[in-house]
Design a protein around this motif. Structure first.
Motif, PDB file in Angstrom:
ATOM      1  N   VAL A  56     -30.503  32.039  20.898  1.00 21.09           N
ATOM      2  CA  VAL A  56     -29.926  33.380  20.908  1.00 21.09           C
ATOM      3  C   VAL A  56     -28.531  33.317  21.525  1.00 21.09           C
ATOM      4  N   THR A  57     -27.536  33.908  20.855  1.00 17.37           N
ATOM      5  CA  THR A  57     -26.195  33.990  21.422  1.00 17.37           C
ATOM      6  C   THR A  57     -25.936  35.404  21.934  1.00 17.37           C
ATOM      7  N   ARG A 104     -13.359  20.017  17.541  1.00 20.30           N
ATOM      8  CA  ARG A 104     -14.186  20.542  16.437  1.00 20.30           C
ATOM      9  C   ARG A 104     -15.286  21.480  16.946  1.00 20.30           C
ATOM     10  N   GLY A 105     -15.327  21.723  18.260  1.00 21.66           N
ATOM     11  CA  GLY A 105     -16.354  22.602  18.831  1.00 21.66           C
ATOM     12  C   GLY A 105     -17.674  21.896  19.090  1.00 21.66           C
ATOM     13  N   ALA A 106     -17.663  20.556  19.097  1.00 27.18           N
ATOM     14  CA  ALA A 106     -18.881  19.779  19.353  1.00 27.18           C
ATOM     15  C   ALA A 106     -18.890  19.284  20.795  1.00 27.18           C
ATOM     16  N   GLY A 107     -20.063  19.079  21.307  1.00 29.39           N
ATOM     17  CA  GLY A 107     -20.186  18.560  22.662  1.00 29.39           C
ATOM     18  C   GLY A 107     -21.577  18.036  22.900  1.00 29.39           C
ATOM     19  N   GLY A 108     -21.748  17.424  24.042  1.00 34.06           N
ATOM     20  CA  GLY A 108     -23.057  16.893  24.386  1.00 34.06           C
ATOM     21  C   GLY A 108     -23.100  16.453  25.830  1.00 34.06           C
ATOM     22  N   ALA A 109     -24.307  16.287  26.322  1.00 32.47           N
ATOM     23  CA  ALA A 109     -24.514  15.839  27.701  1.00 32.47           C
ATOM     24  C   ALA A 109     -25.915  15.273  27.816  1.00 32.47           C
ATOM     25  N   SER A 110     -26.114  14.515  28.872  1.00 33.73           N
ATOM     26  CA  SER A 110     -27.415  13.922  29.155  1.00 33.73           C
ATOM     27  C   SER A 110     -27.621  13.928  30.662  1.00 33.73           C
ATOM     28  N   VAL A 169     -24.382  19.965  20.710  1.00 30.91           N
ATOM     29  CA  VAL A 169     -24.015  21.248  20.115  1.00 30.91           C
ATOM     30  C   VAL A 169     -22.868  21.059  19.137  1.00 30.91           C
ATOM     31  N   THR A 170     -22.771  21.950  18.162  1.00 40.44           N
ATOM     32  CA  THR A 170     -21.628  22.004  17.253  1.00 40.44           C
ATOM     33  C   THR A 170     -21.308  23.470  16.974  1.00 40.44           C
ATOM     34  N   ALA A 218     -22.450  32.902  16.062  1.00 41.37           N
ATOM     35  CA  ALA A 218     -23.679  32.878  15.264  1.00 41.37           C
ATOM     36  C   ALA A 218     -23.548  31.749  14.253  1.00 41.37           C
ATOM     37  N   GLY A 219     -24.595  30.987  14.079  1.00 37.70           N
ATOM     38  CA  GLY A 219     -24.587  29.860  13.153  1.00 37.70           C
ATOM     39  C   GLY A 219     -24.242  28.539  13.803  1.00 37.70           C
ATOM     40  N   SER A 220     -23.708  28.563  15.043  1.00 39.54           N
ATOM     41  CA  SER A 220     -23.464  27.296  15.735  1.00 39.54           C
ATOM     42  C   SER A 220     -24.828  26.664  16.034  1.00 39.54           C
ATOM     43  N   TRP A 221     -24.813  25.360  16.299  1.00 36.93           N
ATOM     44  CA  TRP A 221     -26.061  24.570  16.336  1.00 36.93           C
ATOM     45  C   TRP A 221     -26.273  23.943  17.702  1.00 36.93           C
ATOM     46  N   ILE A 222     -27.548  23.809  18.080  1.00 39.71           N
ATOM     47  CA  ILE A 222     -27.930  23.154  19.326  1.00 39.71           C
ATOM     48  C   ILE A 222     -29.134  22.261  19.080  1.00 39.71           C
TER      49      ILE A 222
END
Length: 189
Positions: A58-59, A144-150, A89-90, A67-71
């Motif tokens: 939910v955004t 590009r609006g992408a990211g990540g973490a661990s 995420v993107t 809306a439509g971005s991905w996780i």
């Protein structure tokens, strides 16, 4: 009736309503903790509260989490060992620094529905709000609006006490709640 069900299922897939992939625990019983650990990966597309096709993601702020971005969130917990949580995420706002934490409750239409941060040692002391006692997945979205973490910890989640990942407007321990993703976190005995 069958065409209506098929159409709704197709719409859910097209919008990425999400689902767990590869969830295994206790020899593959799927979604329960057990003596062999726990592993899962799940993803979804963000949708605003009350969207025609509901989503596990939910955004609340479509400027920073459109809306439509991905996780995608994954978890691997070893028997009597550590837990690793991964986030990808993107489609987010390029260059923005986001905070992200595991929260105690599932998402809802109200950003507060997810409750507080999951804590290994539950506490009301502000000194215990830290990356060692909680799961912090802060990241900066690339061009590009992408990211990540661990994040890796030497402890496992307690049964039923970790239920979502919340994206915040700033890294660290605070920041407005921008979006929430209900996640089937598991535990290992």
């Amino acid at each position: 009736m069958g065409l209506v069900v098929l159409a709704l299922a197709s719409a859910a897939l097209a919008t990425g309503a999400g689902g767990a992939h590869g969830a295994t625990a206790d020899g593959g019983t799927g979604g329960t903790g057990g003596k062999h650990g726990y592993s899962m990966r799940t993803d979804a597309r963000f949708a605003p509260p009350g969207a025609f096709v509901a989503s596990a993601a939910v955004t609340y702020d479509t400027r920073l989490v459109p809306a439509g971005s991905w996780i995608e969130v994954g978890q691997r917990s070893a028997e009597r060992g550590g837990t690793t949580v991964k986030l990808r995420v993107t489609g987010l706002k390029a260059g923005h620094e986001y905070g992200a934490h595991v929260h105690r409750k599932p998402c809802g239409a109200d950003p507060a529905a997810a409750g507080g941060h999951y804590q290994h040692r539950p506490s009301t002391d502000p000194a215990d709000v830290n990356a060692g006692n909680e799961v912090w997945l802060d990241f900066t979205a690339d061009s590009r609006g992408a990211g990540g973490a661990s994040a890796r910890h030497d402890w496992n989640f307690r049964f039923g006490e970790a239920a979502s990942v919340v994206l915040h407007s700033a890294p660290g321990s605070s920041g407005a709640r921008l979006a929430c993703f209900s996640v089937p976190f598991g535990w290992a005995a």
